[in-house]
Scaffold this motif. Structure first.
Motif, PDB file in Angstrom:
ATOM      1  N   HIS A  91       0.836  -1.205   0.000  1.00 26.01           N
ATOM      2  CA  HIS A  91       0.000   0.000   0.000  1.00 26.01           C
ATOM      3  C   HIS A  91       0.869   1.254   0.000  1.00 26.01           C
ATOM      4  N   GLY A 103      -8.804   7.768   1.669  1.00 31.14           N
ATOM      5  CA  GLY A 103      -9.778   6.931   0.984  1.00 31.14           C
ATOM      6  C   GLY A 103      -9.153   5.826   0.160  1.00 31.14           C
ATOM      7  N   PRO A 105      -9.237   1.135   2.351  1.00 27.44           N
ATOM      8  CA  PRO A 105     -10.625   1.032   2.821  1.00 27.44           C
ATOM      9  C   PRO A 105     -10.728   1.293   4.336  1.00 27.44           C
ATOM     10  N   ASP A 106     -11.817   1.961   4.741  1.00 23.95           N
ATOM     11  CA  ASP A 106     -12.025   2.264   6.157  1.00 23.95           C
ATOM     12  C   ASP A 106     -11.962   1.016   7.022  1.00 23.95           C
ATOM     13  N   ARG A 107     -12.480  -0.086   6.521  1.00 27.77           N
ATOM     14  CA  ARG A 107     -12.456  -1.335   7.281  1.00 27.77           C
ATOM     15  C   ARG A 107     -11.026  -1.739   7.605  1.00 27.77           C
ATOM     16  N   GLN A 108     -10.141  -1.640   6.623  1.00 27.45           N
ATOM     17  CA  GLN A 108      -8.745  -2.001   6.843  1.00 27.45           C
ATOM     18  C   GLN A 108      -8.056  -1.003   7.778  1.00 27.45           C
TER      19      GLN A 108
END
Length: 118
Positions: free
Chosen positions: A64, A85, A88-91
């Protein structure tokens, strides 16, 4: 994730507090007096420093581009994540929780049990 959402998520953990030991603009999120997240919530772009297992830190940085060695931190144990963004917010939430868990794991057993995290 917005700065307010980042703050709220960091404070959602047991015994988590926000402190400003460096500057009034730099939020430091701690558990039992130990830092697990650091962010200038008004900064653009929004970034957050998170503690990370050293082997996983290297893997995350390779996978990333928005994750880099921790700015002004021990680069072996800390990552700086740009919250724009791309991740992902979950990650991002998982990385914050992992940071909290790493700090809690280093606490004395009695304190971990009070936090309901054996």
């Amino acid at each position: 994730m917005t700065p307010d959402e980042l703050r709220a998520f960091c404070l959602s953990f047991n015994d988590a507090v926000e402190d400003f030991p460096f500057t009034p603009e730099t939020s430091v999120f701690k558990v039992a007096g130990k830092m697990f997240a650091l962010s200038a919530l008004g900064g653009r772009p929004l970034t957050v420093n998170l503690k990370c297992d050293p082997d996983l830190a290297v893997q995350l940085r390779a996978a990333h581009p928005e994750i880099v060695p921790g700015w002004h931190m021990n680069k072996r144990h800390w990552n700086t994540v740009t919250v724009d963004g791309a991740l992902p917010d979950r990650q991002l939430r998982e990385l914050i929780e992992d940071s909290y868990d790493l700090v809690v794991a280093g606490l004395p057993r009695a304190h971990r049990l009070r936090l309901d995290r054996p």
